[in-house]
Write an enzyme that holds these catalytic residues in place. Sequence first.
Site, PDB file in Angstrom:
ATOM      1  N   ASP A 302       0.684  -1.223  -0.106  1.00 32.22           N
ATOM      2  CA  ASP A 302      -0.015   0.043  -0.081  1.00 32.22           C
ATOM      3  C   ASP A 302       0.843   1.353  -0.010  1.00 32.22           C
ATOM      4  O   ASP A 302       1.953   1.346   0.833  1.00 32.22           O
ATOM      5  CB  ASP A 302      -0.848   0.094   1.005  1.00 32.22           C
ATOM      6  CG  ASP A 302      -1.735   0.786   1.135  1.00 32.22           C
ATOM      7  OD1 ASP A 302      -3.108   0.626   0.928  1.00 32.22           O
ATOM      8  OD2 ASP A 302      -1.702   2.298   1.249  1.00 32.22           O
ATOM      9  N   GLU A 345      -5.270   2.363  -3.832  1.00 30.38           N
ATOM     10  CA  GLU A 345      -3.692   2.356  -3.915  1.00 30.38           C
ATOM     11  C   GLU A 345      -3.237   1.118  -3.503  1.00 30.38           C
ATOM     12  O   GLU A 345      -2.022   0.983  -3.069  1.00 30.38           O
ATOM     13  CB  GLU A 345      -2.899   3.608  -3.089  1.00 30.38           C
ATOM     14  CG  GLU A 345      -3.242   3.431  -1.437  1.00 30.38           C
ATOM     15  CD  GLU A 345      -4.653   4.175  -1.188  1.00 30.38           C
ATOM     16  OE1 GLU A 345      -4.656   4.508   0.204  1.00 30.38           O
ATOM     17  OE2 GLU A 345      -5.470   4.379  -2.049  1.00 30.38           O
TER      18      GLU A 345
END
Length: 443
Positions: A302, A345
């Site tokens: 992430d 993301e």
Amino acid sequence: MTSTAADNDLGSEYEALLSFMYLSPVGLVRSDMDGVVDMMNPMAAQLLMPLVKGGGLSNILDALTAIAPELRNMVSGFTGERGAVCENYRLFIRPAKTQPVVLSCSLIKVGENLLMTVLTDISRQVVAERRVQQTESWLAGICTNINDFAFFTLDEHGQVEAWNSSIERLAGFSPDDVVGKRLDLFYGLDQERGGRLLQQVALARDDGWHMEECWCETKSGRRFWGQVLVCVLREDAGEVSGYSVVIRDTSERKVTTDNLERLLTTDHLTGARNRAHFIQVAEAEIARAKRHARPLSLVMLDADHFKAINDTAGHKAGDEVLKHLVTEAKGVLRPSDVVGRLGGEEFALLLPQTLPQEAVAVAERLRALVEHAPVEFDGQSLRATISLGVASLSERNDNLDDLLEAADRALYEAKRSGRNRVCVVGIEEVVNETIPQDETSKR
């Protein structure tokens, strides 16, 4: 007709409409163009339940962002007064501990600020489609009288056993050219002939058949894009006696197929596999790893402080950061590894034949690359870091749900403990002692 009678008729029609909506076998959701829900039938609530945390669903686009973040962009980019924003868009949902559910989603703008979402469960249809694709591959071996097919057999050592006219029609080789030679005679010079042949035969032995596409060459040197199917032939006792091979010239379809495959399997922004295709590939690799007792690891990653990047440098800069992450990830992965965008993301790396300590090393290498490689965008030099969580196939984590959950826990720990780091959970469940280098999968 009196006003009272007209009101009664309208009331009856309204009741009939509500009855249809609530009894409909498909999910129906009414919302504004921002996704705020004002009406939803029970079937929609049932289908979307795995995506809803906390029991409520107030915004349909927010609920779908985790598995299909591009839908919000489709809605905001739709300029027509009304019409279909998308039709039959496939959503892959994975309720914990169950078989995957595949939904068909259609978004329809029906008014200035009114959006209808139609959801249908097509899980069985998707399974049937996969079976049809496998059947079509087998049937291709029958078509030996067509100019773009060649059919022949290999012995148990992988050498061409017999010649037939289909070989000459497709590639121009005579019997003396091919009999006793290896299958890689047909491969292009840039196709790592020896390694590709050994891999194809090994995969065919494991699974009964294997199909791939690569550049092939005729005797005259003409290159063509070939689909190569290798199937195992066995004796009654089950021992491998040889292989049947079908090579098909698919050059004319390659451009169209490449474009279609890219649309169906690739995230349009980053070039990573999209969530649906990543799940499909991961399930197949996990089944293969369990069947043959091979290691497999999964890494979730992430982007750190991604919202701050969007807020300070803009969403286009954020997009460049995401593309940069995927580029760096592909640089450290093998051809057999897969990088997928799970949503927003958040990304995942699938690492077949990879032990836990090897997966940690890959994750750390990627973390360091991202940290020390700034993203150049619009005159700015953006610094980005990532946090990563590692999990490996084990008795406790023996399916994709469990692997994703374990890797997510490790990712959360990496975030909680300061970000820009790699965390792993449960490594002792997979390996209890250091394995000598010559016994690992040698990444």
